[in-house]
Write a protein that holds these residues in place. Structure first.
Motif, PDB file in Angstrom:
ATOM      1  N   PRO A 125       5.082  -8.344  -4.651  1.00 57.20           N
ATOM      2  CA  PRO A 125       3.828  -8.376  -4.293  1.00 57.20           C
ATOM      3  C   PRO A 125       2.882  -8.995  -5.424  1.00 57.20           C
ATOM      4  O   PRO A 125       3.174  -9.032  -6.595  1.00 57.20           O
ATOM      5  N   ASP A 126       1.740  -9.237  -5.008  1.00 55.07           N
ATOM      6  CA  ASP A 126       0.600  -9.598  -5.681  1.00 55.07           C
ATOM      7  C   ASP A 126      -0.382  -8.764  -5.927  1.00 55.07           C
ATOM      8  O   ASP A 126      -1.319  -8.883  -6.723  1.00 55.07           O
ATOM      9  N   LEU A 127      -0.351  -7.482  -5.250  1.00 54.99           N
ATOM     10  CA  LEU A 127      -1.259  -6.534  -5.615  1.00 54.99           C
ATOM     11  C   LEU A 127      -0.722  -5.112  -4.826  1.00 54.99           C
ATOM     12  O   LEU A 127      -0.149  -5.131  -3.805  1.00 54.99           O
ATOM     13  N   ILE A 128      -1.016  -4.053  -5.663  1.00 54.13           N
ATOM     14  CA  ILE A 128      -0.411  -2.802  -5.263  1.00 54.13           C
ATOM     15  C   ILE A 128      -1.694  -1.778  -5.183  1.00 54.13           C
ATOM     16  O   ILE A 128      -2.031  -1.684  -6.250  1.00 54.13           O
ATOM     17  N   LEU A 129      -1.763  -0.997  -4.113  1.00 51.86           N
ATOM     18  CA  LEU A 129      -2.682  -0.085  -4.078  1.00 51.86           C
ATOM     19  C   LEU A 129      -2.050   1.227  -4.110  1.00 51.86           C
ATOM     20  O   LEU A 129      -1.018   1.698  -3.304  1.00 51.86           O
ATOM     21  N   LEU A 130      -2.540   2.183  -5.018  1.00 54.31           N
ATOM     22  CA  LEU A 130      -2.186   3.575  -5.204  1.00 54.31           C
ATOM     23  C   LEU A 130      -3.293   4.555  -4.787  1.00 54.31           C
ATOM     24  O   LEU A 130      -4.281   4.189  -4.765  1.00 54.31           O
ATOM     25  N   GLY A 131      -2.705   5.868  -4.842  1.00 58.08           N
ATOM     26  CA  GLY A 131      -3.740   6.900  -4.538  1.00 58.08           C
ATOM     27  C   GLY A 131      -3.708   7.870  -5.757  1.00 58.08           C
ATOM     28  O   GLY A 131      -2.938   7.759  -6.721  1.00 58.08           O
ATOM     29  N   SER A 132      -4.559   9.021  -5.860  1.00 60.65           N
ATOM     30  CA  SER A 132      -4.671   9.807  -6.862  1.00 60.65           C
ATOM     31  C   SER A 132      -3.222  10.633  -7.126  1.00 60.65           C
ATOM     32  O   SER A 132      -2.907  11.029  -8.265  1.00 60.65           O
ATOM     33  N   ALA A 145      -8.284  -2.467   8.440  1.00 69.18           N
ATOM     34  CA  ALA A 145      -9.681  -2.435   9.027  1.00 69.18           C
ATOM     35  C   ALA A 145     -10.458  -3.658   8.511  1.00 69.18           C
ATOM     36  O   ALA A 145     -11.212  -4.490   9.065  1.00 69.18           O
ATOM     37  N   LEU A 146      -9.890  -4.321   7.379  1.00 69.53           N
ATOM     38  CA  LEU A 146     -10.716  -5.551   6.612  1.00 69.53           C
ATOM     39  C   LEU A 146      -9.992  -6.862   7.123  1.00 69.53           C
ATOM     40  O   LEU A 146     -10.235  -7.903   6.956  1.00 69.53           O
ATOM     41  N   GLY A 147      -9.006  -6.579   8.055  1.00 66.20           N
ATOM     42  CA  GLY A 147      -8.437  -7.825   8.940  1.00 66.20           C
ATOM     43  C   GLY A 147      -7.224  -8.299   8.087  1.00 66.20           C
ATOM     44  O   GLY A 147      -7.062  -9.621   8.271  1.00 66.20           O
ATOM     45  N   LEU A 148      -6.380  -7.661   7.330  1.00 69.57           N
ATOM     46  CA  LEU A 148      -5.503  -8.246   6.587  1.00 69.57           C
ATOM     47  C   LEU A 148      -4.005  -8.111   7.083  1.00 69.57           C
ATOM     48  O   LEU A 148      -3.071  -8.084   6.093  1.00 69.57           O
ATOM     49  N   GLU A 149      -3.673  -7.721   8.288  1.00 77.97           N
ATOM     50  CA  GLU A 149      -2.772  -7.669   8.926  1.00 77.97           C
ATOM     51  C   GLU A 149      -1.963  -9.195   8.535  1.00 77.97           C
ATOM     52  O   GLU A 149      -2.308 -10.191   8.666  1.00 77.97           O
ATOM     53  N   GLY A 150      -0.764  -8.867   8.135  1.00 77.71           N
ATOM     54  CA  GLY A 150      -0.091 -10.386   7.895  1.00 77.71           C
ATOM     55  C   GLY A 150      -0.055 -10.402   6.196  1.00 77.71           C
ATOM     56  O   GLY A 150       1.079 -11.108   5.644  1.00 77.71           O
ATOM     57  N   LYS A 151      -0.836  -9.879   5.572  1.00 79.78           N
ATOM     58  CA  LYS A 151      -0.752  -9.701   4.184  1.00 79.78           C
ATOM     59  C   LYS A 151      -0.282  -8.461   3.552  1.00 79.78           C
ATOM     60  O   LYS A 151      -0.041  -8.240   2.512  1.00 79.78           O
ATOM     61  N   VAL A 152      -0.244  -7.581   4.397  1.00 79.81           N
ATOM     62  CA  VAL A 152       0.310  -6.271   3.924  1.00 79.81           C
ATOM     63  C   VAL A 152       1.719  -6.207   4.192  1.00 79.81           C
ATOM     64  O   VAL A 152       2.271  -6.297   5.439  1.00 79.81           O
ATOM     65  N   VAL A 153       2.598  -6.024   2.960  1.00 79.80           N
ATOM     66  CA  VAL A 153       3.894  -6.419   3.345  1.00 79.80           C
ATOM     67  C   VAL A 153       4.676  -4.985   3.283  1.00 79.80           C
ATOM     68  O   VAL A 153       6.078  -5.033   3.603  1.00 79.80           O
ATOM     69  N   ALA A 154       4.235  -3.996   2.922  1.00 78.40           N
ATOM     70  CA  ALA A 154       4.922  -2.774   2.880  1.00 78.40           C
ATOM     71  C   ALA A 154       3.891  -1.623   2.782  1.00 78.40           C
ATOM     72  O   ALA A 154       2.799  -1.345   2.197  1.00 78.40           O
ATOM     73  N   VAL A 155       4.447  -0.423   3.583  1.00 75.62           N
ATOM     74  CA  VAL A 155       3.669   0.929   3.520  1.00 75.62           C
ATOM     75  C   VAL A 155       4.536   1.938   3.221  1.00 75.62           C
ATOM     76  O   VAL A 155       5.917   1.709   3.021  1.00 75.62           O
ATOM     77  N   THR A 156       4.225   3.292   3.718  1.00 77.39           N
ATOM     78  CA  THR A 156       5.140   4.228   3.379  1.00 77.39           C
ATOM     79  C   THR A 156       5.412   5.036   4.786  1.00 77.39           C
ATOM     80  O   THR A 156       4.739   4.806   5.761  1.00 77.39           O
ATOM     81  N   SER A 167       0.836  -1.052   0.144  1.00 76.33           N
ATOM     82  CA  SER A 167      -0.112   0.012  -0.044  1.00 76.33           C
ATOM     83  C   SER A 167       0.795   1.388   0.039  1.00 76.33           C
ATOM     84  O   SER A 167       1.702   1.300   0.953  1.00 76.33           O
ATOM     85  N   LEU A 168       0.569   2.081  -1.132  1.00 77.39           N
ATOM     86  CA  LEU A 168       1.646   3.430  -1.060  1.00 77.39           C
ATOM     87  C   LEU A 168       0.832   4.576  -0.665  1.00 77.39           C
ATOM     88  O   LEU A 168       1.105   5.489  -1.292  1.00 77.39           O
TER      89      LEU A 168
END
Length: 333
Positions: free
Chosen positions: A137-144, A93-104, A82-83
């Protein structure tokens, strides 16, 4: 006497007979009731199971993000980057702790979130692509704010990228729903949205007694140079839903003129940059030529928690509540 004795015995036999019949009937009825209950219990279980199956994501899944790009997710994501802080908050909030491998480095919620991941990017807008590859990663989330060039570069690596830019509360709900769909956490997403809507409803009910003439005029300063949200912005919607009147009539984000602010005479001034300027509200109070503004005279210059009002994620309703409390403290008790 003998006749009376025989009659008494006969009555006792009849009583015992009726008692036996009653007990037998009671047993039959109870059994029927239990048998009748079982199908009902089974139906409830079946319905719950069907609902759970309905909310289970089937892969491969193709979804359209806010750039209009169709992205195919081949399997349930297990290594997510998640960037953008708002999406990080959504994922946790969706309970995905452990699947999030990187943040900013800007991600600060939930508490100690940076300690819960494998890597922290120092620059979320221009992350090191080589480091992204290393994280597999098998998914990356970006913003505007992430540039199209970055998105294109990552997509060239065949890594699924979703870019979201919700500009209203309804859009935030839809984004959380989409993230829940992509990550196979639809039930959790449904619960998060339900809680958010319930709180939004509660705020609306508290403000229901507010008459049009009682609504206060509001100016929001998001930076010392008076950059502010106008009509059609997310912040404008929050002010409106909190019962306020945004004095800025311009569309979008604009740098506002001091003369216009003085002329519009806001009754409340909100700042959102106190996280880097601790004297944000105090400096507004001292502005030369602003002494006759109602908000200054009545000392109603309030610094909001920027994370709550600027991040379009699960806590945005807390941001709405903080604005409503700033505008109408008595109603929001």
């Amino acid at each position: 006497m003998l006749k009376k004795s025989l009659m008494k015995k006969s009555l006792m036999k009849k009583s015992l007979l009726w008692l036996s019949v009653f007990v037998l009937l009671l047993g039959v009825l109870t059994g029927c009731g239990q048998q009748a209950a079982k199908p009902q219990e089974q139906t409830i279980q079946n319905q719950a199971q069907k609902q759970e199956e309905t909310l289970k994501t089937t892969y491969p899944l193709t979804i359209t993000d806010d750039t209009g790009t169709k992205v195919t997710i081949t399997k349930e994501p297990r290594r997510i980057i998640s960037l953008i802080p708002s999406q990080t908050e959504t994922l946790f909030a969706l309970g995905l702790e452990g699947k999030v491998v990187a943040v900013t480095k800007y991600d600060n919620y939930p508490k100690d979130v940076q300690k819960k991941v494998e890597y922290v990017f120092q620059d979320g807008l221009n992350p090191n692509v080589e480091q992204i590859i290393k994280l597999k990663p098998d998914l990356i989330l970006l913003g505007s704010l992430n540039k199209k060039e970055l998105t294109a570069k990552i997509r060239e690596l065949k890594i699924p990228v979703l870019q979201f830019d919700p500009q209203s509360l309804d859009a935030v709900y839809q984004t959380i729903e989409k993230v829940g769909l992509v990550t196979n956490t639809q039930q959790q997403a449904k619960e998060v949205i339900s809680q958010m809507k319930e709180k939004e409803k509660s705020i609306k009910e508290k403000l229901a007694a507010l008459k049009p003439e009682q609504k206060v005029r509001v100016f929001v300063a998001v930076s010392p140079d008076l950059y502010t949200p106008g009509k059609g912005t997310f912040m404008d919607e929050l002010i409106t839903k909190a019962g306020g009147i945004n004095i800025v009539e311009d569309q979008g984000w604009v740098q506002y003129n001091e003369e216009k602010i003085i002329k519009s005479n806001p009754q409340v001034i909100l700042t959102t940059y106190g996280y880097y300027d601790k004297n944000a509200a105090a400096n507004i109070m001292k502005k030369e030529g602003w002494q006759n503004i109602d908000a200054i005279k009545n000392k109603r210059v309030i610094d909001l928690d920027s994370d709550l009002v600027n991040r379009p994620g699960p806590r945005i309703i807390d941001g709405l509540e903080s604005i409503a409390k700033a505008l109408y403290p008595d109603l929001m008790k």
